[in-house]
Structure formats: C-alpha cells, structure tokens
Design a protein around this motif. Structure first.
Motif, PDB file in Angstrom:
ATOM      1  N   ALA A 122       0.864  -1.184   0.000  1.00  0.00           N
ATOM      2  CA  ALA A 122       0.000   0.000   0.000  1.00  0.00           C
ATOM      3  C   ALA A 122       0.896   1.229   0.000  1.00  0.00           C
ATOM      4  CB  ALA A 122      -0.915   0.002   1.218  1.00  0.00           C
ATOM      5  N   PRO A 123       0.527   2.284  -0.720  1.00  0.00           N
ATOM      6  CA  PRO A 123       1.338   3.503  -0.729  1.00  0.00           C
ATOM      7  C   PRO A 123       1.477   4.067   0.684  1.00  0.00           C
ATOM      8  CG  PRO A 123      -0.323   3.566  -2.462  1.00  0.00           C
ATOM      9  CD  PRO A 123      -0.659   2.401  -1.599  1.00  0.00           C
ATOM     10  N   VAL A 124       2.612   4.699   0.957  1.00  0.00           N
ATOM     11  CA  VAL A 124       2.840   5.274   2.285  1.00  0.00           C
ATOM     12  C   VAL A 124       2.778   6.795   2.191  1.00  0.00           C
ATOM     13  CG1 VAL A 124       4.210   3.313   3.027  1.00  0.00           C
ATOM     14  CG2 VAL A 124       5.359   5.290   2.023  1.00  0.00           C
ATOM     15  N   PRO A 125       2.355   7.468   3.266  1.00  0.00           N
ATOM     16  CA  PRO A 125       2.159   8.919   3.227  1.00  0.00           C
ATOM     17  C   PRO A 125       3.455   9.705   3.431  1.00  0.00           C
ATOM     18  CG  PRO A 125       1.552   8.083   5.375  1.00  0.00           C
ATOM     19  CD  PRO A 125       1.909   6.878   4.543  1.00  0.00           C
ATOM     20  N   ARG A 126       3.331  11.000   3.326  1.00  0.00           N
ATOM     21  CA  ARG A 126       4.453  11.912   3.466  1.00  0.00           C
ATOM     22  C   ARG A 126       5.218  11.708   4.782  1.00  0.00           C
ATOM     23  NH1 ARG A 126       6.750  16.720   2.597  1.00  0.00           N
ATOM     24  NH2 ARG A 126       7.247  17.959   4.433  1.00  0.00           N
ATOM     25  N   ALA A 127       4.491  11.355   5.842  1.00  0.00           N
ATOM     26  CA  ALA A 127       5.135  11.199   7.147  1.00  0.00           C
ATOM     27  C   ALA A 127       6.252  10.157   7.120  1.00  0.00           C
ATOM     28  CB  ALA A 127       4.087  10.816   8.196  1.00  0.00           C
ATOM     29  N   ALA A 128       6.194   9.228   6.180  1.00  0.00           N
ATOM     30  CA  ALA A 128       7.204   8.172   6.096  1.00  0.00           C
ATOM     31  C   ALA A 128       8.337   8.513   5.128  1.00  0.00           C
ATOM     32  CB  ALA A 128       6.544   6.861   5.671  1.00  0.00           C
ATOM     33  N   ALA A 129       8.323   9.722   4.556  1.00  0.00           N
ATOM     34  CA  ALA A 129       9.305  10.075   3.520  1.00  0.00           C
ATOM     35  C   ALA A 129      10.740   9.941   4.020  1.00  0.00           C
ATOM     36  CB  ALA A 129       9.045  11.490   3.013  1.00  0.00           C
ATOM     37  N   GLY A 130      11.001  10.418   5.234  1.00  0.00           N
ATOM     38  CA  GLY A 130      12.352  10.327   5.783  1.00  0.00           C
ATOM     39  C   GLY A 130      12.821   8.893   5.932  1.00  0.00           C
ATOM     40  N   ARG A 131      11.896   8.035   6.322  1.00  0.00           N
ATOM     41  CA  ARG A 131      12.263   6.622   6.491  1.00  0.00           C
ATOM     42  C   ARG A 131      12.481   5.943   5.140  1.00  0.00           C
ATOM     43  NH1 ARG A 131       9.643   1.643   9.530  1.00  0.00           N
ATOM     44  NH2 ARG A 131      11.479   0.969  10.686  1.00  0.00           N
ATOM     45  N   VAL A 132      11.710   6.346   4.116  1.00  0.00           N
ATOM     46  CA  VAL A 132      11.919   5.808   2.781  1.00  0.00           C
ATOM     47  C   VAL A 132      13.317   6.153   2.285  1.00  0.00           C
ATOM     48  CG1 VAL A 132      11.217   5.977   0.363  1.00  0.00           C
ATOM     49  CG2 VAL A 132       9.480   5.775   2.148  1.00  0.00           C
ATOM     50  N   VAL A 133      13.724   7.409   2.476  1.00  0.00           N
ATOM     51  CA  VAL A 133      15.068   7.818   2.062  1.00  0.00           C
ATOM     52  C   VAL A 133      16.130   7.041   2.833  1.00  0.00           C
ATOM     53  CG1 VAL A 133      16.699   9.756   1.998  1.00  0.00           C
ATOM     54  CG2 VAL A 133      14.309  10.121   1.360  1.00  0.00           C
ATOM     55  N   ALA A 134      15.904   6.819   4.130  1.00  0.00           N
ATOM     56  CA  ALA A 134      16.852   6.045   4.932  1.00  0.00           C
ATOM     57  C   ALA A 134      16.976   4.616   4.406  1.00  0.00           C
ATOM     58  CB  ALA A 134      16.418   6.039   6.397  1.00  0.00           C
ATOM     59  N   ASN A 136      16.368   3.680   1.268  1.00  0.00           N
ATOM     60  CA  ASN A 136      17.098   3.773  -0.006  1.00  0.00           C
ATOM     61  C   ASN A 136      18.606   3.847   0.229  1.00  0.00           C
ATOM     62  OD1 ASN A 136      14.750   3.703  -1.508  1.00  0.00           O
ATOM     63  ND2 ASN A 136      14.685   5.898  -1.924  1.00  0.00           N
ATOM     64  N   ARG A 137      19.014   4.639   1.221  1.00  0.00           N
ATOM     65  CA  ARG A 137      20.442   4.763   1.528  1.00  0.00           C
ATOM     66  C   ARG A 137      21.024   3.437   2.022  1.00  0.00           C
ATOM     67  NH1 ARG A 137      19.772  10.596   4.526  1.00  0.00           N
ATOM     68  NH2 ARG A 137      20.067  11.920   2.673  1.00  0.00           N
ATOM     69  N   ALA A 138      20.251   2.732   2.844  1.00  0.00           N
ATOM     70  CA  ALA A 138      20.718   1.436   3.333  1.00  0.00           C
ATOM     71  C   ALA A 138      20.849   0.438   2.184  1.00  0.00           C
ATOM     72  CB  ALA A 138      19.753   0.905   4.404  1.00  0.00           C
ATOM     73  N   SER A 151      23.541   9.128  -4.783  1.00  0.00           N
ATOM     74  CA  SER A 151      22.774  10.371  -4.952  1.00  0.00           C
ATOM     75  C   SER A 151      21.344  10.114  -5.403  1.00  0.00           C
ATOM     76  CB  SER A 151      23.472  11.280  -5.971  1.00  0.00           C
ATOM     77  OG  SER A 151      23.430  10.714  -7.272  1.00  0.00           O
ATOM     78  N   CYS A 152      21.033   8.877  -5.726  1.00  0.00           N
ATOM     79  CA  CYS A 152      19.714   8.557  -6.297  1.00  0.00           C
ATOM     80  C   CYS A 152      18.775   8.000  -5.221  1.00  0.00           C
ATOM     81  CB  CYS A 152      19.887   7.551  -7.439  1.00  0.00           C
ATOM     82  SG  CYS A 152      18.374   7.184  -8.335  1.00  0.00           S
ATOM     83  N   VAL A 153      18.576   8.757  -4.142  1.00  0.00           N
ATOM     84  CA  VAL A 153      17.775   8.244  -3.027  1.00  0.00           C
ATOM     85  C   VAL A 153      16.658   9.186  -2.601  1.00  0.00           C
ATOM     86  CG1 VAL A 153      19.701   6.856  -2.129  1.00  0.00           C
ATOM     87  CG2 VAL A 153      19.396   9.208  -1.329  1.00  0.00           C
ATOM     88  N   ASP A 154      16.634  10.415  -3.103  1.00  0.00           N
ATOM     89  CA  ASP A 154      15.705  11.426  -2.616  1.00  0.00           C
ATOM     90  C   ASP A 154      14.306  11.238  -3.202  1.00  0.00           C
ATOM     91  OD1 ASP A 154      17.535  12.325  -4.895  1.00  0.00           O
ATOM     92  OD2 ASP A 154      15.770  13.604  -5.192  1.00  0.00           O
ATOM     93  N   VAL A 155      13.313  11.806  -2.514  1.00  0.00           N
ATOM     94  CA  VAL A 155      11.919  11.604  -2.928  1.00  0.00           C
ATOM     95  C   VAL A 155      11.527  12.439  -4.140  1.00  0.00           C
ATOM     96  CG1 VAL A 155      11.104  10.877  -0.659  1.00  0.00           C
ATOM     97  CG2 VAL A 155      11.141  13.318  -1.226  1.00  0.00           C
ATOM     98  N   SER A 156      12.386  13.372  -4.559  1.00  0.00           N
ATOM     99  CA  SER A 156      12.100  14.140  -5.767  1.00  0.00           C
ATOM    100  C   SER A 156      12.809  13.541  -6.988  1.00  0.00           C
ATOM    101  CB  SER A 156      12.540  15.599  -5.594  1.00  0.00           C
ATOM    102  OG  SER A 156      13.928  15.677  -5.310  1.00  0.00           O
TER     103      SER A 156
END
Length: 225
Positions: A122-134, A136-138, A151-156
């Motif tokens: 299920a899609p996740v909301p904006r509140a989880a954006a920081g964790r998504v980036v984390a 991606n980095r992992a 460098s290819c980890v940001d939500v934009s």
C-alpha cells in the motif's frame, strides 16, 4: 509497464521529464492522466518520470504526498568488468539470496545501468518520507559492490520510463525481471520491509527519541525532534 500499487488520490501530481536538445523539460500531470500519458509518449526520446506523487503541481520534496516503492540505481557500466544487463538480473537475485536481502519487485534496464525497485503493498504517506530515504540509503550500501548511486535516493528523484530510449547508448529502457508471488507482482509491507533493511526498527527509534526527550526535559531544556 510497471505494476506498482498506485495512490488512492487520483488528483495527486507527478511529473514527466523529457530531454530535448540537451535541455530537460518538465510537465506536471494528475494521477488520473498517468495511463494515457505513458501510453502516448514518444519512445525515441530520453524520458523520465517522478518516482513519488505530490500534493502540488511541482516536484519539490516539500510537497511529496505519497510514495509507492523504494529504489536504487546501479551504474554497472562503471564496473571494471561490466556484466551483461540481460544476465545481471540473475546474478542480482542470487546476490540478494546470499546476503539475505529481500528480492526486488522489479529489475529494470535503464539502457545503460539497472534500476531495482521494491513495491509497497500500500502507498505510504508523506510522514514516512524520511524513512523511505533512509531505506534507499541502506540499500545503496548493501549494493555498494554493484556501484549503487548514492545520490539517487531522494523523494524528488526522476528515473527513466520503461519503453523509452536511452539515447546515450541507443538501448531501450525495459523490464528485465518482475518477481511474482501467487501470480501477482511481489510487494512488501513498508514497515516490515524497513525494519528488515534498517539497523534499527521503528519502535526502537521511537523509544530512543522518547528517552532523549525525557533526558532533556529533566534538565529543563527543550529538544525539537
């Protein structure tokens, strides 16, 4: 086309970015226009699209609304002995099994490198954006030997669109492998997936923040978390 789970808000925005004459042009569309637009774009242009959906008609991370997957970009063409993209998918899946990494939902050839994506159930909301980036980095660290792009980890972030052309090589952007389970594309519960990838679970981070907050409050200080 990619078989990811899309947001419920059909008026969410996404961007299509085309490189024409060396210049990257961006146009914003609503989610309810996605199928039509992707079915009618010119396939011989360098074409990219945003990986997240936004609450306003622009691609600023500040306005991210919904996230449907995690992703990494593997620049395998920079490796000393670049693998053939056609067989790289087989080695990648074996690499995941050997290193206890969840298999990607899809492996895409970008025409020169590879995209790995893990779709959410299920899609996740904006509140989880920081964790998504984390996450991606992992994942970038986990695939470091595959020359994952940090460098290819940001939500934009924008990535190439399946079915279009990478004019640098003349190769098409195509799906190499889609992992299935019970006849459908493999998806992951985001929180479970993040707990498996990240060194600390969400509950552990929450507990740590509460302890930090209590410590500062005891000293009469204010800590903005």
């Amino acid at each position: 086309s990619e078989d990811r789970t899309l947001p419920y808000n059909r008026r969410a925005f996404w961007t299509l970015n085309r490189k024409i004459g060396g210049r990257l042009n961006q146009k914003t569309y609503r989610l309810d226009q996605l199928d039509f637009v992707l079915s009618n774009i010119r396939s011989n242009d360098d074409t990219f699209m945003s990986q997240c959906f936004f609450s306003k008609p622009n691609r600023r991370a500040l306005n991210v609304q919904t996230i449907t997957h995690c992703w990494i970009d593997l620049d395998i063409y920079k490796l000393p002995c670049p693998p053939n993209p056609g067989t790289a998918g087989i080695f990648l899946r074996q690499f995941c099994s050997d290193n206890l990494i969840p298999h990607p939902s899809v492996i895409i050839s970008s025409g020169r490198g590879l995209y790995l994506k893990w779709y959410f159930t299920a899609p996740v909301p904006r509140a989880a954006a920081g964790r998504v980036v984390a996450v991606n980095r992992a994942l970038v660290r986990a695939f470091e030997e595959w020359n994952a792009d940090p460098s290819c980890v940001d939500v934009s972030r924008i990535l190439r669109v399946v079915g279009t052309l990478n004019t640098k090589t003349g190769n098409p952007v195509s799906i190499l492998h889609q992992q299935e389970k019970n006849g459908s594309v493999l998806t992951y519960d985001f929180n479970d997936f993040a707990d498996e990838i990240l060194p600390f679970s969400f509950d552990q981070v929450k507990e740590f923040r509460e302890l930090q907050k209590a410590k500062y409050e005891k000293r009469g200080e204010v800590l903005l978390l």
